[in-house]
Design a protein around this motif. Structure first.
Motif, PDB file in Angstrom:
ATOM      1  N   GLY B 375       0.911  -0.740  -0.095  1.00 39.15           N
ATOM      2  CA  GLY B 375      -0.029  -0.214  -0.785  1.00 39.15           C
ATOM      3  C   GLY B 375       0.632   1.442   0.232  1.00 39.15           C
ATOM      4  O   GLY B 375       1.896   1.586  -0.849  1.00 39.15           O
ATOM      5  N   SER B 376       0.419   2.493   0.912  1.00 42.94           N
ATOM      6  CA  SER B 376       1.387   3.224   0.626  1.00 42.94           C
ATOM      7  C   SER B 376       2.114   3.424   1.899  1.00 42.94           C
ATOM      8  O   SER B 376       1.981   2.830   2.892  1.00 42.94           O
ATOM      9  N   VAL B 377       3.732   3.573   1.055  1.00 42.00           N
ATOM     10  CA  VAL B 377       5.075   3.351   1.742  1.00 42.00           C
ATOM     11  C   VAL B 377       5.717   4.689   1.786  1.00 42.00           C
ATOM     12  O   VAL B 377       5.665   5.230   1.118  1.00 42.00           O
ATOM     13  N   ASP B 378       6.061   4.751   3.107  1.00 44.23           N
ATOM     14  CA  ASP B 378       6.968   6.157   3.396  1.00 44.23           C
ATOM     15  C   ASP B 378       8.198   5.205   4.088  1.00 44.23           C
ATOM     16  O   ASP B 378       8.230   4.594   3.762  1.00 44.23           O
ATOM     17  N   MET B 379       8.706   6.246   3.680  1.00 42.37           N
ATOM     18  CA  MET B 379      10.820   6.261   4.854  1.00 42.37           C
ATOM     19  C   MET B 379      10.184   4.866   5.808  1.00 42.37           C
ATOM     20  O   MET B 379      11.283   3.623   5.909  1.00 42.37           O
ATOM     21  N   HIS B 380       9.673   5.333   7.079  1.00 45.81           N
ATOM     22  CA  HIS B 380       9.675   4.456   7.942  1.00 45.81           C
ATOM     23  C   HIS B 380       9.117   3.562   7.935  1.00 45.81           C
ATOM     24  O   HIS B 380       9.662   1.830   8.510  1.00 45.81           O
ATOM     25  N   LYS B 381       8.180   3.052   6.793  1.00 49.68           N
ATOM     26  CA  LYS B 381       7.390   1.743   6.695  1.00 49.68           C
ATOM     27  C   LYS B 381       8.544   0.566   6.032  1.00 49.68           C
ATOM     28  O   LYS B 381       8.450  -0.559   6.232  1.00 49.68           O
ATOM     29  N   SER B 382       9.137   1.647   4.885  1.00 45.78           N
ATOM     30  CA  SER B 382       9.399   1.225   4.076  1.00 45.78           C
ATOM     31  C   SER B 382      10.295  -0.144   4.962  1.00 45.78           C
ATOM     32  O   SER B 382      10.989  -1.063   4.595  1.00 45.78           O
ATOM     33  N   ILE B 383      11.099   0.894   6.022  1.00 44.17           N
ATOM     34  CA  ILE B 383      12.362   0.324   6.383  1.00 44.17           C
ATOM     35  C   ILE B 383      11.164  -1.259   7.450  1.00 44.17           C
ATOM     36  O   ILE B 383      12.000  -2.584   7.558  1.00 44.17           O
ATOM     37  N   VAL B 384      10.307  -0.607   8.080  1.00 48.13           N
ATOM     38  CA  VAL B 384       9.634  -1.577   9.118  1.00 48.13           C
ATOM     39  C   VAL B 384       9.309  -2.734   8.490  1.00 48.13           C
ATOM     40  O   VAL B 384       9.465  -4.033   9.419  1.00 48.13           O
ATOM     41  N   VAL B 385       8.745  -2.957   7.131  1.00 48.58           N
ATOM     42  CA  VAL B 385       7.986  -2.989   7.059  1.00 48.58           C
ATOM     43  C   VAL B 385       8.999  -3.962   5.967  1.00 48.58           C
ATOM     44  O   VAL B 385       8.689  -5.212   5.238  1.00 48.58           O
ATOM     45  N   SER B 386       9.815  -3.890   5.583  1.00 48.79           N
ATOM     46  CA  SER B 386      10.848  -4.133   4.396  1.00 48.79           C
ATOM     47  C   SER B 386      10.969  -4.263   2.783  1.00 48.79           C
ATOM     48  O   SER B 386      10.817  -5.403   2.164  1.00 48.79           O
ATOM     49  N   CYS B 387       9.641  -3.127   2.073  1.00 50.03           N
ATOM     50  CA  CYS B 387       8.861  -2.898   1.189  1.00 50.03           C
ATOM     51  C   CYS B 387      10.343  -2.556   0.058  1.00 50.03           C
ATOM     52  O   CYS B 387      10.827  -2.263   0.211  1.00 50.03           O
ATOM     53  N   ASP B 388      10.387  -3.843  -0.910  1.00 45.25           N
ATOM     54  CA  ASP B 388      10.708  -3.929  -2.070  1.00 45.25           C
ATOM     55  C   ASP B 388      10.436  -2.662  -2.847  1.00 45.25           C
ATOM     56  O   ASP B 388      11.971  -1.856  -3.150  1.00 45.25           O
ATOM     57  N   THR B 389       9.355  -2.606  -2.956  1.00 43.20           N
ATOM     58  CA  THR B 389       9.716  -1.363  -4.158  1.00 43.20           C
ATOM     59  C   THR B 389       9.938  -0.205  -3.786  1.00 43.20           C
ATOM     60  O   THR B 389      10.054   0.447  -4.399  1.00 43.20           O
ATOM     61  N   TYR B 390       9.542   0.585  -2.422  1.00 41.70           N
ATOM     62  CA  TYR B 390       9.895   1.404  -1.897  1.00 41.70           C
ATOM     63  C   TYR B 390      11.351   1.233  -2.555  1.00 41.70           C
ATOM     64  O   TYR B 390      12.207   2.827  -3.452  1.00 41.70           O
ATOM     65  N   TYR B 391      12.611   0.911  -2.172  1.00 44.26           N
ATOM     66  CA  TYR B 391      14.018   0.899  -2.894  1.00 44.26           C
ATOM     67  C   TYR B 391      14.212   0.543  -4.214  1.00 44.26           C
ATOM     68  O   TYR B 391      15.571   1.144  -4.442  1.00 44.26           O
ATOM     69  N   TYR B 392      13.274  -0.745  -4.722  1.00 42.59           N
ATOM     70  CA  TYR B 392      13.907  -0.126  -6.777  1.00 42.59           C
ATOM     71  C   TYR B 392      13.889   1.479  -7.168  1.00 42.59           C
ATOM     72  O   TYR B 392      13.887   1.703  -7.788  1.00 42.59           O
ATOM     73  N   VAL B 393      12.424   1.776  -6.626  1.00 38.78           N
ATOM     74  CA  VAL B 393      12.262   2.847  -6.783  1.00 38.78           C
ATOM     75  C   VAL B 393      13.085   4.187  -7.111  1.00 38.78           C
ATOM     76  O   VAL B 393      13.847   4.519  -7.375  1.00 38.78           O
ATOM     77  N   LEU B 394      13.890   3.784  -5.829  1.00 36.55           N
ATOM     78  CA  LEU B 394      14.934   4.406  -5.159  1.00 36.55           C
ATOM     79  C   LEU B 394      15.780   4.437  -5.323  1.00 36.55           C
ATOM     80  O   LEU B 394      16.808   5.260  -5.926  1.00 36.55           O
ATOM     81  N   ALA B 395      16.573   3.432  -6.166  1.00 38.25           N
ATOM     82  CA  ALA B 395      17.263   2.652  -6.030  1.00 38.25           C
ATOM     83  C   ALA B 395      17.626   4.015  -7.733  1.00 38.25           C
ATOM     84  O   ALA B 395      18.493   4.565  -7.964  1.00 38.25           O
ATOM     85  N   ASN B 396      16.367   3.363  -8.646  1.00 34.94           N
ATOM     86  CA  ASN B 396      16.561   4.199  -9.980  1.00 34.94           C
ATOM     87  C   ASN B 396      16.754   5.468  -9.814  1.00 34.94           C
ATOM     88  O   ASN B 396      17.311   5.852 -10.369  1.00 34.94           O
ATOM     89  N   ASP B 397      15.783   5.790  -8.708  1.00 37.36           N
ATOM     90  CA  ASP B 397      16.353   7.518  -8.916  1.00 37.36           C
ATOM     91  C   ASP B 397      17.066   8.032  -8.851  1.00 37.36           C
ATOM     92  O   ASP B 397      17.702   8.982  -9.235  1.00 37.36           O
ATOM     93  N   MET B 398      17.790   7.513  -7.707  1.00 34.12           N
ATOM     94  CA  MET B 398      19.269   7.782  -7.182  1.00 34.12           C
ATOM     95  C   MET B 398      20.744   7.700  -8.113  1.00 34.12           C
ATOM     96  O   MET B 398      21.549   8.087  -8.584  1.00 34.12           O
ATOM     97  N   GLY B 399      20.678   6.855  -9.213  1.00 29.21           N
ATOM     98  CA  GLY B 399      21.465   6.068  -9.913  1.00 29.21           C
ATOM     99  C   GLY B 399      22.524   5.945  -9.583  1.00 29.21           C
ATOM    100  O   GLY B 399      22.983   5.536  -7.996  1.00 29.21           O
ATOM    101  N   ILE B 400      23.510   5.061 -10.004  1.00 26.12           N
ATOM    102  CA  ILE B 400      24.489   4.205  -9.027  1.00 26.12           C
ATOM    103  C   ILE B 400      25.472   4.415  -9.110  1.00 26.12           C
ATOM    104  O   ILE B 400      26.057   3.803  -7.971  1.00 26.12           O
TER     105      ILE B 400
END
Lengths: 368, 631
Positions: B375-400
């Motif tokens: 569902g809706s995931v902010d940074m806190h929740k992304s860590i607590v529930v270990s949301c993968d999608t949040y970090y897929y998007v983040l990695a793509n945004d940040m770049g290698i």
């Protein structure tokens, strides 16, 4: 009466003893005994045995001194023949020890006949020249040389180069003193120099090695050169005054090989230094000087050449041994008179000195 | 009358000639004696100094006296490595004609087992023949007496009193403490390089791994010398002078051996690694790599069957997994990614995404572990529930490049500088790394799709457990990064002076305090309500953690029995944590090979370590967690 008896007994005891020779002999024996003690500090039985050897030697010397030269002369032929026969027996049936056939087994003990020849050869040759004194001709020298060559070859063949050299030297001294012409001597020297390369090929491998290691002992520091290296270290480290009796490190830490027999001079030189060596060489020189004097004053040809030969043989022992131990002559098995441990050499030596005493004292008695 | 005169004259001339020749001989004798005297003068006066020196060289031998090696203790003073003296039976091969016959003879007096012979033969191959080599060690008094009575039969064989190293804790902490073993050719080169050759005369053992290796030159001490008078046979006759050896310096480790032991036990029969660090100093409290091995086996040349067993075991007990094992960090990477996002301004804490359960990129679907998404995931929740999608998007945004730069600062993909040799670097993926790593141009190119899985700690990511622990400790320590170290201080054996291994900040990362707090709050949330909540339920302290699961992609080079294959293909379980949350005293990284989910196998180990370290509580039986939430 009893005083007269005592006096006669005293004369009987010392009548044929040469005081100078006796004193020098006793002095050398004293030096020898203390050195044997140091060289065999690990076993006191050797010291006692050597003291006993010396006592036997002195007795033999006294006994021989009682015999007048005329009687001594009679021993020449039989002793020589017996010696040569024994050498032939050694050649045929001798016991092989370390590759050399020098000993003859008698069942209960074994003997080294070549030792007999050290006295028998000069005795024989002196008798021979004495017999033909009036008309010495070239053939007599040739015969004498042959008489010498037979035992020399048999001993060299054993092989025992040390004894062969001593026997050869003793015989040569007789021939030389009997008047071998200088022409022949010079001729022999030239021929000898020419034959040297040939002689080299005749030597055994180990003999050649000894000569080579003399030239450069470091070429084989743990093998043939070891003896010479350790002995020269012992002598050199002794310095002017020596390390002190029983204080020689090369001796007591067992670096010197054969230290109570052939290499005993290294023990003495290490502990007594150059001062001690000078004293020792002087004692030998006096002994030899006295012997030559006896020879010069002897009344018969037999006595003269015999005394001269025995004395120069003594010199040969000293020179070859000290020269070998101090590294200027190759290693040959020659003991140092009165110093090296061992009974046989001491007895032979005593017979020789006894003969000198006999020649000296019987001459005086004749004159009186 | 004339005739008579000539007859009389002839003997006179004869006598004259004889006397002349005797005189000549006398002169020759005198000359020969002068020659001898000159020779003796040359030896005894001119060359006296030279021969004196040679005589001294002959008789005096310098015998090295090996110093006692320094003792190693843990932070409580428990002895980890000590020395004891024992008798060994040693053979100098160069002084023995027939080795086999000698050993056969010895075996009639003293028990010599086939393994002893085997070991001796191996030592013989490795050593020079004039070295004294042990055929039997630890002789009993009776055996020493029996040999002494017969020693004349065995030239070249001696009984020697030697110091032996002993590790009383056995296999506990073996990878950290290391071991010593006989000096080999390569060690000699090192000794030579360090100009310690003289100091190592007589020493025959050297540190081969762990702190025993790293602090070799502290532990060794200074070799003493005894001047001994020897005879021609090389036997010592008496002692002339002696300079005493100086004992090696003692090491006090930061390691807590009780904690170490407890942590090793917590792994049970599983393979893995654990690194516990004191965040405020970088001091290592526990350095676990299981299975481990008994360092005592190595000291006198390891037996070949022991060696085969250790070396060929599929569990690789000799591998120090904490330093040389490289694993994808899995979800334990997420907090670091989140911090990177905050610091680079790519995200704010409140910025939320809507997670459909997948992320499409370049025609490929990257899936979340949870079907249907969080569902809706902010940074806190992304860590607590270990949301993968949040970090897929983040990695793509940040770049290698941005990811690699930030993670590099945290120490990922670099050696931490721990005081143990041979640490691995791991892999911090970046386009530059790929260029170095691959040769063919088509392989060297970095694809944007490869960045996506980097975000969740997968892909090329590959780090050592100690790097993960160091990064965790750095978060716990608000960005002050210490060099992890095992030695707390060195005690000088002469003065008793202690040299502290200063807590050395490697670098201070200029993170904003509020950014760190966001991450820390989320990590606390993980242990309260997240993937590791069950493992930390009822703990008497606050803690922060993050679970992770690393996929095992390939098992290149590894051959396993069929019965094991299934287990080998299971994922690696990871867990990073620190506690207490407010004032962290301990930070850990736990890795359980093929342990499945991090929450299931790794987090309970961290819980036991914390319980013990913070509360002194020992675990009650084996921890079993079934039915846990996936991370």
């Amino acid at each position: 009466m009893s005083q007269q008896l005592l006096q006669r007994a005293w004369v009987r005891l010392v009548g044929h003893v040469d005081g100078v020779l006796l004193l020098l002999t006793l002095a050398l024996m004293a030096v020898g005994l203390t050195t044997v003690y140091s060289a065999t500090a690990d076993s006191s039985s050797r010291l006692l045995a050597q003291a006993l050897n010396m006592a036997i030697g002195l007795t033999v010397m006294w006994l021989v001194a009682q015999l007048p030269p005329q009687k001594l002369m009679r021993f020449g032929v039989p002793l020589y023949l017996a010696g040569v026969v024994l050498l032939i027996l050694v050649f045929l049936f001798g016991i092989r020890v370390n590759g050399a056939r020098r000993w003859l087994s008698l069942g209960f003990t074994r003997i080294q006949p070549s030792e007999v020849l050290k006295i028998a050869v000069p005795l024989m040759l002196a008798w021979y020249f004495h017999k033909h004194e009036a008309m010495l001709k070239a053939r007599h020298y040739v015969v004498a040389c042959l008489l010498l060559l037979v035992p020399f070859a048999l001993i060299a063949k054993q092989p025992d180069l040390g004894t062969a050299i001593l026997v050869g030297a003793a015989g040569f001294y007789v021939i030389f003193l009997a008047g071998l012409p200088w022409k022949v001597i010079v001729g022999l020297l030239v021929a000898g120099a020419a034959a040297a390369p040939f002689a080299w090929t005749m030597l055994h491998d180990y003999q050649r090695k000894r000569i080579l290691t003399l030239i450069d002992p470091t070429s084989d520091p743990l093998g043939a050169g070891y003896h010479i290296i350790q002995a020269t270290i012992a002598i050199g480290s002794g310095g002017s005054f020596g390390k002190g009796w029983l204080e020689g490190t090369q001796t007591h830490l067992e670096f010197i090989p054969e230290r109570h027999t052939d290499f005993i001079f290294a023990v003495y030189a290490e502990e007594r230094g150059l001062l001690g060596n000078t004293v020792l060489l002087l004692l030998y020189l006096l002994l030899i000087g006295r012997g030559l004097m006896i020879a010069a004053n002897a009344s018969t040809l037999f006595a003269r050449v015999l005394a001269g030969s025995i004395t120069l043989s003594l010199f040969t022992y000293v020179f070859v041994n000290v020269g070998m131990v101090s590294g200027i002559l190759p290693v040959v098995g020659v003991p140092l008179p009165y110093m090296s441990y061992g009974g046989t050499a001491l007895v032979t030596l005593s017979v020789g000195v006894g003969i000198l005493m006999s020649i000296q004292t019987h001459r005086m008695l004749v004159r009186q | 009358m004339r005739a008579r005169q000539s007859q009389l004259a002839a003997p006179d001339r004869e006598l004259e000639r004889f006397r002349f020749r005797v005189g000549l001989a006398g002169f020759a004798v005198f000359a020969a004696f002068v020659l001898l005297a000159a020779r003796l003068f040359h030896l005894q006066v001119v060359q006296h100094d030279y021969y004196s020196t040679r005589a001294e060289d002959n008789r005096i031998s310098l015998v090295p006296i090996v110093p006692n090696r320094g003792v190693i203790v843990d932070r409580q003073g428990t002895v980890l490595a000590r020395n004891y003296s024992a008798f060994t039976l040693e053979i100098t091969p160069s002084r023995v004609d027939d080795l086999e016959a000698t050993i056969d003879g010895l075996s009639k007096l003293i028990e010599v087992l086939p393994k002893d012979r085997k070991r001796f033969r191996r030592l013989l191959e490795e050593s020079k023949t004039f070295e004294s080599l042990p055929i039997r060690s630890r002789l009993s008094e009776e055996e020493v007496a029996r040999f002494a009575a017969n020693r004349y039969l065995f030239p070249g064989v001696e009984v020697k009193a030697r110091l032996f190293r002993h590790y009383p804790e056995g296999s506990v902490g073996a990878h950290a403490i290391g071991y010593i073993s006989r000096i080999n050719k390569r060690d000699l080169e090192i000794i030579d390089e360090k100009e310690q050759t003289n100091n190592y005369k007589g020493t025959d053992h050297i540190g081969k791994s762990g702190v025993e290796q790293k602090y070799e030159f502290q532990l060794h001490g200074e070799t003493g010398y005894e001047q001994v008078e020897i005879d021609a046979g090389g036997r010592a006759v008496r002692s002339l002078s002696r300079s005493a050896p100086v004992q090696g310096n003692n090491l006090t480790l930061t390691l807590d051996i009780k904690l170490q032991e407890m942590a090793e036990k917590a792994f049970g029969d599983r393979r893995g690694a654990l690194v516990a660090i004191e965040p405020a100093t970088g001091g290592i409290l526990a350095l676990v790599s299981v299975p481990t091995f008994d360092p005592n086996l190595f000291i006198d040349g390891i037996r070949s069957d022991d060696w085969d067993q250790l070396n060929n075991s599929p569990d690789k007990p000799l591998l120090n997994r904490a330093l040389n094992g490289a694993y994808p960090p899995g979800s334990t990477f997420k907090p670091f990614m989140a911090l990177a996002a905050l610091e680079t301004g790519k995200r704010t804490p409140g910025q939320a995404i809507s997670d459909p359960g997948f992320f499409n990129f370049g025609g490929h679907q990257f899936r979340d572990d949870k079907k249907g998404g969080h569902g809706s995931v902010d940074m806190h929740k992304s860590i607590v529930v270990s949301c993968d999608t949040y970090y897929y998007v983040l990695a793509n945004d940040m770049g290698i490049d941005a990811i690699a730069r930030f993670m590099g600062q945290l120490g990922f993909g670099q050696r931490t500088g721990i005081d143990i040799e041979g640490e691995s670097t791991g892999v911090l993926p970046s386009p530059e790394w790929k260029k170095r790593r691959f040769r063919r141009p088509e392989q060297q190119k970095w694809f944007a799709g490869e960045t996506i899985s980097i975000g969740i700690g997968q892909g090329y990511n590959s780090y050592t457990p100690i790097q993960l622990a160091q990064a965790t400790a750095t978060i716990a320590n608000n960005g002050i990064m210490y060099r992890p170290h095992l030695v707390k201080y060195i005690t000088d054996s002469r003065t008793g002076e202690k040299t502290m291994i200063e807590p050395e900040p490697l670098r201070v990362l200029p993170w904003k305090r509020q950014n760190i707090e966001v991450i820390k709050r989320a990590l606390v949330g993980v242990n309260i309500a997240g993937t590791s909540a069950r493992a930390f339920a009822g703990a008497g302290y606050t803690s922060a953690g993050k679970t992770g699961t690393a996929q095992v992609f390939s098992l290149r080079g590894a051959e396993y029995k069929e019965s094991r294959v299934k287990k080998e293909l299971r994922d690696h379980a990871l867990f990073i944590a620190y506690a207490p949350a407010e004032q962290p005293k301990i930070a850990v990284a736990v890795l359980v090979e093929n342990g499945g989910f991090g929450a299931q196998s790794a987090a309970p180990i961290a819980r036991m370590v914390f319980d013990y370290y913070l509360l002194g509580k020992l675990p009650k039986g084996a921890a079993r967690e079934d039915d846990v939430e996936e991370d």
